[in-house]
Design a protein around this motif. Structure first.
Motif, PDB file in Angstrom:
ATOM      1  N   LEU A  32      48.890  45.000  45.548  1.00 16.14           N
ATOM      2  CA  LEU A  32      47.690  45.816  45.452  1.00 16.14           C
ATOM      3  C   LEU A  32      47.361  46.414  46.804  1.00 16.14           C
ATOM      4  CD1 LEU A  32      45.757  43.254  43.329  1.00 16.14           C
ATOM      5  CD2 LEU A  32      46.506  45.485  42.547  1.00 16.14           C
ATOM      6  N   PRO A  33      46.696  47.571  46.831  1.00 15.18           N
ATOM      7  CA  PRO A  33      46.350  48.183  48.115  1.00 15.18           C
ATOM      8  C   PRO A  33      45.361  47.323  48.905  1.00 15.18           C
ATOM      9  CG  PRO A  33      45.676  49.592  46.274  1.00 15.18           C
ATOM     10  CD  PRO A  33      46.277  48.356  45.702  1.00 15.18           C
ATOM     11  N   SER A  40      34.231  38.699  34.140  1.00 16.46           N
ATOM     12  CA  SER A  40      33.110  39.371  33.470  1.00 16.46           C
ATOM     13  C   SER A  40      32.716  40.673  34.175  1.00 16.46           C
ATOM     14  CB  SER A  40      31.898  38.436  33.376  1.00 16.46           C
ATOM     15  OG  SER A  40      31.316  38.253  34.652  1.00 16.46           O
ATOM     16  N   LEU A  41      33.359  40.971  35.305  1.00 17.86           N
ATOM     17  CA  LEU A  41      33.105  42.247  35.977  1.00 17.86           C
ATOM     18  C   LEU A  41      33.567  43.393  35.072  1.00 17.86           C
ATOM     19  CD1 LEU A  41      34.376  41.291  39.555  1.00 17.86           C
ATOM     20  CD2 LEU A  41      31.991  41.634  38.856  1.00 17.86           C
ATOM     21  N   ASN A  42      33.034  44.562  35.294  1.00 18.60           N
ATOM     22  CA  ASN A  42      33.370  45.738  34.501  1.00 18.60           C
ATOM     23  C   ASN A  42      34.785  46.216  34.849  1.00 18.60           C
ATOM     24  OD1 ASN A  42      33.606  48.289  33.349  1.00 18.60           O
ATOM     25  ND2 ASN A  42      31.543  48.911  33.918  1.00 18.60           N
ATOM     26  N   LYS A  43      35.670  46.214  33.868  1.00 14.77           N
ATOM     27  CA  LYS A  43      37.064  46.633  34.086  1.00 14.77           C
ATOM     28  C   LYS A  43      37.175  48.086  34.517  1.00 14.77           C
ATOM     29  CE  LYS A  43      39.611  43.437  31.208  1.00 14.77           C
ATOM     30  NZ  LYS A  43      40.642  43.256  30.208  1.00 14.77           N
ATOM     31  N   ASN A  44      36.156  48.889  34.228  1.00 15.51           N
ATOM     32  CA  ASN A  44      36.193  50.308  34.567  1.00 15.51           C
ATOM     33  C   ASN A  44      35.608  50.607  35.940  1.00 15.51           C
ATOM     34  OD1 ASN A  44      37.362  51.048  32.049  1.00 15.51           O
ATOM     35  ND2 ASN A  44      35.355  50.746  31.120  1.00 15.51           N
ATOM     36  N   SER A  45      35.105  49.584  36.623  1.00 15.55           N
ATOM     37  CA  SER A  45      34.524  49.778  37.952  1.00 15.55           C
ATOM     38  C   SER A  45      35.588  49.680  39.029  1.00 15.55           C
ATOM     39  CB  SER A  45      33.480  48.692  38.248  1.00 15.55           C
ATOM     40  OG  SER A  45      32.360  48.837  37.439  1.00 15.55           O
ATOM     41  N   LYS A  46      35.337  50.359  40.134  1.00 11.15           N
ATOM     42  CA  LYS A  46      36.138  50.140  41.336  1.00 11.15           C
ATOM     43  C   LYS A  46      35.631  48.834  41.925  1.00 11.15           C
ATOM     44  CE  LYS A  46      37.854  52.937  44.515  1.00 11.15           C
ATOM     45  NZ  LYS A  46      39.145  52.298  44.466  1.00 11.15           N
ATOM     46  N   LEU A  66      44.561  38.093  40.017  1.00 10.17           N
ATOM     47  CA  LEU A  66      44.000  37.624  38.744  1.00 10.17           C
ATOM     48  C   LEU A  66      43.393  38.795  37.968  1.00 10.17           C
ATOM     49  CD1 LEU A  66      42.988  35.366  36.773  1.00 10.17           C
ATOM     50  CD2 LEU A  66      40.943  35.246  38.227  1.00 10.17           C
ATOM     51  N   LEU A  67      42.614  39.622  38.649  1.00 12.12           N
ATOM     52  CA  LEU A  67      42.006  40.782  37.985  1.00 12.12           C
ATOM     53  C   LEU A  67      43.080  41.740  37.474  1.00 12.12           C
ATOM     54  CD1 LEU A  67      39.038  41.470  40.432  1.00 12.12           C
ATOM     55  CD2 LEU A  67      38.874  40.586  38.097  1.00 12.12           C
ATOM     56  N   ASN A  68      44.065  42.002  38.297  1.00  9.62           N
ATOM     57  CA  ASN A  68      45.139  42.909  37.912  1.00  9.62           C
ATOM     58  C   ASN A  68      45.862  42.410  36.659  1.00  9.62           C
ATOM     59  OD1 ASN A  68      46.771  45.246  38.374  1.00  9.62           O
ATOM     60  ND2 ASN A  68      48.359  43.890  39.147  1.00  9.62           N
ATOM     61  N   LYS A  69      46.143  41.122  36.598  1.00 12.38           N
ATOM     62  CA  LYS A  69      46.825  40.536  35.429  1.00 12.38           C
ATOM     63  C   LYS A  69      45.966  40.608  34.171  1.00 12.38           C
ATOM     64  CE  LYS A  69      49.636  37.321  38.056  1.00 12.38           C
ATOM     65  NZ  LYS A  69      49.815  35.934  38.502  1.00 12.38           N
ATOM     66  N   ASP A  93      41.402  49.261  39.192  1.00 14.31           N
ATOM     67  CA  ASP A  93      40.881  49.877  40.412  1.00 14.31           C
ATOM     68  C   ASP A  93      40.370  48.789  41.358  1.00 14.31           C
ATOM     69  OD1 ASP A  93      40.385  52.023  42.013  1.00 14.31           O
ATOM     70  OD2 ASP A  93      38.842  52.911  40.735  1.00 14.31           O
ATOM     71  N   ILE A  94      41.301  48.100  42.024  1.00 17.20           N
ATOM     72  CA  ILE A  94      40.989  46.934  42.847  1.00 17.20           C
ATOM     73  C   ILE A  94      41.529  47.164  44.252  1.00 17.20           C
ATOM     74  CG2 ILE A  94      41.213  44.427  43.079  1.00 17.20           C
ATOM     75  CD1 ILE A  94      42.403  44.585  40.132  1.00 17.20           C
ATOM     76  N   VAL A  95      40.717  46.837  45.237  1.00 21.63           N
ATOM     77  CA  VAL A  95      41.134  46.945  46.634  1.00 21.63           C
ATOM     78  C   VAL A  95      40.691  45.683  47.359  1.00 21.63           C
ATOM     79  CG1 VAL A  95      40.903  48.262  48.786  1.00 21.63           C
ATOM     80  CG2 VAL A  95      40.942  49.460  46.600  1.00 21.63           C
ATOM     81  N   VAL A  96      41.487  45.223  48.306  1.00 18.40           N
ATOM     82  CA  VAL A  96      41.174  44.047  49.119  1.00 18.40           C
ATOM     83  C   VAL A  96      40.929  44.495  50.557  1.00 18.40           C
ATOM     84  CG1 VAL A  96      42.111  41.893  50.051  1.00 18.40           C
ATOM     85  CG2 VAL A  96      42.545  42.512  47.665  1.00 18.40           C
TER      86      VAL A  96
END
Length: 132
Positions: free
Chosen positions: A22-23, A77-83, A100-103, A108-111
């Motif tokens: 992930l980016p 439980s976070l919104n899957k459509n949110s960044k 975990l979120l990606n799986k 739209d996930i950034v660390v």
């Protein structure tokens, strides 16, 4: 690949050395926005423990304790459509959370690279919880 962005008063660098990873986002100074999103357009999640969070956090961050019994259900439980932008102390827990979120279908996930440690080291402010 590496993309370097400069905004007024800020410098960011997005890195992705391995297409399977992930980016990550390296922020030298607090930007006006991230990826063109204003601060209201994404969820900033601090996955450190409650006591770490209470010792200072990035403004607007919500805390989901990586070590809590309800962590997985809370984070999923976070919104899957949110960044979603994640950080921890150095990068370990936030990277595991991102995976975990990606799986689980989050796209739209950034660390934050270097976590809050680098955030503070680069001269950025942290805030503290309000005492009742």
């Amino acid at each position: 690949y590496e993309i370097r962005l400069s905004l007024v008063g800020s410098e960011m660098c997005i890195r992705d050395r391995d297409p399977k990873k992930l980016p990550t986002l390296s922020i030298k100074r607090k930007p006006e926005s991230i990826f063109g999103y204003e601060y209201d357009d994404f969820e900033l999640i601090d996955v450190r423990t409650k006591s770490e969070y209470e010792s200072g956090f990035i403004e607007s961050a919500s805390n989901i304790d990586f070590f809590s019994d309800t962590f997985e259900s809370d984070v999923l439980s976070l919104n899957k459509n949110s960044k979603i932008i994640l950080y921890c102390r150095t990068n370990n827990r936030s990277t595991k959370t991102a995976n975990l979120l990606n799986k689980n279908g989050f796209k739209d996930i950034v660390v934050f690279e270097g976590g809050i440690t680098d955030w503070v080291k680069n001269g950025n402010d942290i805030v503290y919880p309000k005492l009742d």
